[in-house]
Structures are given as C-alpha cells and as structure tokens.
Design a protein around this motif. Structure first.
Motif, PDB file in Angstrom:
ATOM      1  N   MET A   1      48.620  51.960  62.128  1.00 35.68           N
ATOM      2  CA  MET A   1      48.716  51.385  60.798  1.00 35.68           C
ATOM      3  C   MET A   1      47.383  50.765  60.391  1.00 35.68           C
ATOM      4  O   MET A   1      46.678  50.203  61.238  1.00 35.68           O
ATOM      5  N   THR A   2      47.032  50.871  59.127  1.00 40.91           N
ATOM      6  CA  THR A   2      45.800  50.289  58.623  1.00 40.91           C
ATOM      7  C   THR A   2      45.855  48.767  58.719  1.00 40.91           C
ATOM      8  O   THR A   2      46.829  48.142  58.298  1.00 40.91           O
ATOM      9  N   ARG A   3      44.810  48.178  59.240  1.00 43.32           N
ATOM     10  CA  ARG A   3      44.709  46.722  59.313  1.00 43.32           C
ATOM     11  C   ARG A   3      44.277  46.189  57.951  1.00 43.32           C
ATOM     12  O   ARG A   3      43.796  46.928  57.108  1.00 43.32           O
ATOM     13  N   PHE A   4      44.431  44.877  57.770  1.00 42.98           N
ATOM     14  CA  PHE A   4      43.895  44.284  56.549  1.00 42.98           C
ATOM     15  C   PHE A   4      43.276  42.915  56.836  1.00 42.98           C
ATOM     16  O   PHE A   4      43.670  42.219  57.769  1.00 42.98           O
ATOM     17  N   LYS A   5      42.288  42.603  56.024  1.00 45.91           N
ATOM     18  CA  LYS A   5      41.555  41.330  56.124  1.00 45.91           C
ATOM     19  C   LYS A   5      41.676  40.598  54.795  1.00 45.91           C
ATOM     20  O   LYS A   5      41.445  41.181  53.733  1.00 45.91           O
ATOM     21  N   ILE A   6      42.024  39.330  54.860  1.00 49.73           N
ATOM     22  CA  ILE A   6      42.020  38.469  53.688  1.00 49.73           C
ATOM     23  C   ILE A   6      40.724  37.669  53.743  1.00 49.73           C
ATOM     24  O   ILE A   6      40.485  36.923  54.695  1.00 49.73           O
ATOM     25  N   CYS A   7      39.896  37.835  52.730  1.00 51.78           N
ATOM     26  CA  CYS A   7      38.558  37.259  52.768  1.00 51.78           C
ATOM     27  C   CYS A   7      38.418  36.149  51.724  1.00 51.78           C
ATOM     28  O   CYS A   7      39.223  36.027  50.803  1.00 51.78           O
ATOM     29  N   GLY A   8      37.374  35.342  51.891  1.00 55.67           N
ATOM     30  CA  GLY A   8      37.106  34.269  50.944  1.00 55.67           C
ATOM     31  C   GLY A   8      38.109  33.143  51.003  1.00 55.67           C
ATOM     32  O   GLY A   8      38.362  32.462  49.998  1.00 55.67           O
ATOM     33  N   LEU A   9      38.677  32.891  52.178  1.00 49.66           N
ATOM     34  CA  LEU A   9      39.657  31.819  52.334  1.00 49.66           C
ATOM     35  C   LEU A   9      38.959  30.463  52.300  1.00 49.66           C
ATOM     36  O   LEU A   9      37.917  30.274  52.941  1.00 49.66           O
ATOM     37  N   ARG A  10      39.568  29.495  51.593  1.00 45.80           N
ATOM     38  CA  ARG A  10      38.920  28.199  51.411  1.00 45.80           C
ATOM     39  C   ARG A  10      39.817  27.029  51.808  1.00 45.80           C
ATOM     40  O   ARG A  10      39.391  25.872  51.708  1.00 45.80           O
ATOM     41  N   ASP A  11      41.054  27.317  52.221  1.00 43.79           N
ATOM     42  CA  ASP A  11      41.957  26.216  52.579  1.00 43.79           C
ATOM     43  C   ASP A  11      42.903  26.670  53.686  1.00 43.79           C
ATOM     44  O   ASP A  11      43.136  27.871  53.886  1.00 43.79           O
ATOM     45  N   VAL A  12      43.440  25.697  54.388  1.00 46.24           N
ATOM     46  CA  VAL A  12      44.303  25.961  55.537  1.00 46.24           C
ATOM     47  C   VAL A  12      45.570  26.695  55.124  1.00 46.24           C
ATOM     48  O   VAL A  12      45.989  27.660  55.781  1.00 46.24           O
ATOM     49  N   ASP A  13      46.212  26.256  54.051  1.00 50.23           N
ATOM     50  CA  ASP A  13      47.488  26.855  53.655  1.00 50.23           C
ATOM     51  C   ASP A  13      47.339  28.355  53.386  1.00 50.23           C
ATOM     52  O   ASP A  13      48.176  29.162  53.823  1.00 50.23           O
ATOM     53  N   SER A  14      46.288  28.745  52.672  1.00 49.70           N
ATOM     54  CA  SER A  14      46.083  30.171  52.381  1.00 49.70           C
ATOM     55  C   SER A  14      45.808  30.955  53.648  1.00 49.70           C
ATOM     56  O   SER A  14      46.237  32.106  53.792  1.00 49.70           O
ATOM     57  N   HIS A 165      33.654  58.188  60.450  1.00 48.25           N
ATOM     58  CA  HIS A 165      33.524  56.871  61.077  1.00 48.25           C
ATOM     59  C   HIS A 165      34.703  55.981  60.701  1.00 48.25           C
ATOM     60  O   HIS A 165      35.246  56.087  59.598  1.00 48.25           O
ATOM     61  N   ASP A 166      35.065  55.091  61.618  1.00 45.20           N
ATOM     62  CA  ASP A 166      36.022  54.040  61.290  1.00 45.20           C
ATOM     63  C   ASP A 166      35.324  53.045  60.373  1.00 45.20           C
ATOM     64  O   ASP A 166      34.274  52.490  60.734  1.00 45.20           O
ATOM     65  N   VAL A 167      35.899  52.814  59.196  1.00 42.46           N
ATOM     66  CA  VAL A 167      35.250  51.932  58.229  1.00 42.46           C
ATOM     67  C   VAL A 167      36.235  50.899  57.701  1.00 42.46           C
ATOM     68  O   VAL A 167      37.455  51.097  57.710  1.00 42.46           O
ATOM     69  N   VAL A 168      35.672  49.802  57.234  1.00 40.65           N
ATOM     70  CA  VAL A 168      36.418  48.814  56.470  1.00 40.65           C
ATOM     71  C   VAL A 168      36.181  49.127  54.998  1.00 40.65           C
ATOM     72  O   VAL A 168      35.039  49.267  54.565  1.00 40.65           O
ATOM     73  N   LEU A 169      37.251  49.245  54.228  1.00 39.09           N
ATOM     74  CA  LEU A 169      37.138  49.548  52.802  1.00 39.09           C
ATOM     75  C   LEU A 169      37.339  48.276  51.995  1.00 39.09           C
ATOM     76  O   LEU A 169      38.367  47.606  52.119  1.00 39.09           O
ATOM     77  N   ALA A 170      36.343  47.938  51.169  1.00 43.18           N
ATOM     78  CA  ALA A 170      36.417  46.768  50.299  1.00 43.18           C
ATOM     79  C   ALA A 170      36.055  47.197  48.886  1.00 43.18           C
ATOM     80  O   ALA A 170      35.656  48.334  48.639  1.00 43.18           O
ATOM     81  N   GLY A 171      36.199  46.267  47.959  1.00 43.28           N
ATOM     82  CA  GLY A 171      35.781  46.533  46.594  1.00 43.28           C
ATOM     83  C   GLY A 171      36.937  46.860  45.663  1.00 43.28           C
ATOM     84  O   GLY A 171      37.428  47.989  45.640  1.00 43.28           O
ATOM     85  N   VAL A 190      41.371  47.550  55.459  1.00 44.28           N
ATOM     86  CA  VAL A 190      41.078  47.234  54.065  1.00 44.28           C
ATOM     87  C   VAL A 190      40.801  45.738  53.957  1.00 44.28           C
ATOM     88  O   VAL A 190      41.339  44.930  54.720  1.00 44.28           O
ATOM     89  N   ASP A 191      39.957  45.389  52.987  1.00 44.95           N
ATOM     90  CA  ASP A 191      39.458  44.023  52.847  1.00 44.95           C
ATOM     91  C   ASP A 191      39.668  43.584  51.410  1.00 44.95           C
ATOM     92  O   ASP A 191      39.279  44.288  50.476  1.00 44.95           O
ATOM     93  N   VAL A 192      40.277  42.411  51.211  1.00 47.85           N
ATOM     94  CA  VAL A 192      40.549  41.936  49.858  1.00 47.85           C
ATOM     95  C   VAL A 192      40.172  40.468  49.726  1.00 47.85           C
ATOM     96  O   VAL A 192      40.324  39.684  50.658  1.00 47.85           O
ATOM     97  N   SER A 193      39.668  40.120  48.549  1.00 43.81           N
ATOM     98  CA  SER A 193      39.417  38.717  48.226  1.00 43.81           C
ATOM     99  C   SER A 193      39.873  38.430  46.802  1.00 43.81           C
ATOM    100  O   SER A 193      40.939  37.869  46.584  1.00 43.81           O
ATOM    101  N   SER A 194      39.115  38.874  45.806  1.00 44.05           N
ATOM    102  CA  SER A 194      39.482  38.577  44.416  1.00 44.05           C
ATOM    103  C   SER A 194      40.812  39.207  44.026  1.00 44.05           C
ATOM    104  O   SER A 194      41.516  38.696  43.144  1.00 44.05           O
TER     105      SER A 194
END
Length: 218
Positions: A1-14, A165-171, A190-194
């Motif tokens: 299964m595709t992994r995911f990253k939550i980026c730009g975290l600024r607080d503990v709860d999130s 190649h194994d890549v992380v997809l963002a944007g 996959v990588d997400v922030s905004s």
C-alpha cells in the motif's frame, strides 16, 4: 500500500491526529522565512509527544530544511532526534553526506520543451539522489518557491519516473485527487501539506479524509 506523509505540522494535536490516521511520516518545517516554520522548542515538543505515545512504532520523523548551514541542520536533527532530513534547496551531494540523518532530496519537476525532455531532466537529478542512497521527492517547480505551492505537475511525467525509482509524490495533492494520483503514478509515498489545510491551518477532518482515500486507492 502507498504510504503517506503529513507535512508542515505545527502543533501536537495535528501530529497525533496524523499518527492516528496512519501516517508513515510526519514533516516538521524548519526552513527560514516560510509560513509553516516552527521553532526548535515546538519541534521537540511535537516529537516528544509522538514518541511518548508510540515509542518505537512512531512514524518517520522528518525535518525540512533549505540551504541552511550544516551545523544548524545537524543541531536540529540531534535536538529533535529526527530520523530524516528533507532538503528543499540547492544542496549538493557533498552537503548530503554531512547530514546526520537519512536524506529525502526534493527534485522540482520543471516543464521543458516536451514531456520526454521533462522526464529525462528529472531522471538525471533523481539518479544522482538515488546513487547516494537517498530518497527522491518529486515536487512542482515554481520560480521563486521552495515547494508547498499547492499546485500539481504533470502526473504522466511522475508515472514514467516512478517506473524506474521509488519516489515520494508531492505537489497539489488533496483528499479529492490523491486516489487518482496513486492509481496513475504508483508512488512509494504521497506527501501533503496545504491540501489538508483550511485557511492555512491543518484541518483534522481533511487529514483523516486524505488518509482514508490513500488507504482505499489501491
């Protein structure tokens, strides 16, 4: 299964919501002058709470940096006990070798004369990243921006790269389009922030929706 990253975290709860949703990686932004930048103390607090909750089962902890002095980067890595450093600037291989964490190197996909030219140019950069044992992250090129533009690039280009190649997809990823991205590109992660924010703040409902969509995409 595709992994995911939550980026730009600024607080503990999130961060804890992201962990509960199944994030494989958490991204903390230490880049100077950007909106999502956090302080060293904020980073240490987030990491300590996540590690206290999960111990060795914690997601991969990633610090984002861009063209910062190596001593500053390594100091933050050590203080926050980060496992990964995501380099978003113009850092070169001799710099990567000095980082005291595993390196995720951002590769900005810049449209050229044709799709194949774009693929070839990105692959040339990625081969350099991979040959050094590092992880390539594909993001959207926008002049004057380090990343986090909230805009996607051509996923056909990403799909050709991901065949090699194994890549992380963002944007520009969101809960609404990430399933399409996964089916089209088949990235390692996959990588997400905004895409999981509302009015510039992490939205816990969107984090959970993104996670559920990733899990069901395959």
């Amino acid at each position: 299964m595709t992994r995911f990253k939550i980026c730009g975290l600024r607080d503990v709860d999130s961060a804890l919501v992201s962990v509960d949703a199944g994030a494989a990686f958490l991204g903390l932004n230490f880049v100077r002058g950007v909106r999502r930048r956090i302080t060293l103390d904020q980073g240490r607090l987030i990491v300590s709470r996540v590690v206290n909750e999960l111990g060795k089962d914690s997601p991969g902890l990633v610090g984002l940096f861009a063209d910062q002095h190596i001593d500053e980067v390594n100091g933050i890595i050590d203080a926050c006990e980060l496992e990964y450093a995501q380099l978003c600037g113009s850092e070169k291989p001799d710099y990567w070798d000095q980082v005291r964490a595993k390196v995720i190197k951002q590769v900005k996909v810049k449209p050229l004369g044709s799709g194949q030219e774009t693929v070839d140019a990105a692959l040339a950069q990625i081969k350099g990243v991979v040959s050094c044992g590092n992880i390539p992250l594909l993001d959207t090129y926008k002049k004057g921006h380090l990343g986090g533009t909230g805009h996607a690039f051509d996923w056909d280009v990403a799909a050709q790269i991901a065949q090699e190649h194994d890549v992380v997809l963002a944007g520009g990823l969101t809960p609404d389009n990430v399933a399409t991205a996964i089916r089209q590109v088949d990235p390692w992660m996959v990588d997400v922030s905004s895409g999981v924010e509302t009015d510039g703040v992490k939205d816990h409902a969107k984090i959970r929706a993104f996670a559920e969509t990733v899990k069901s995409a395959e």
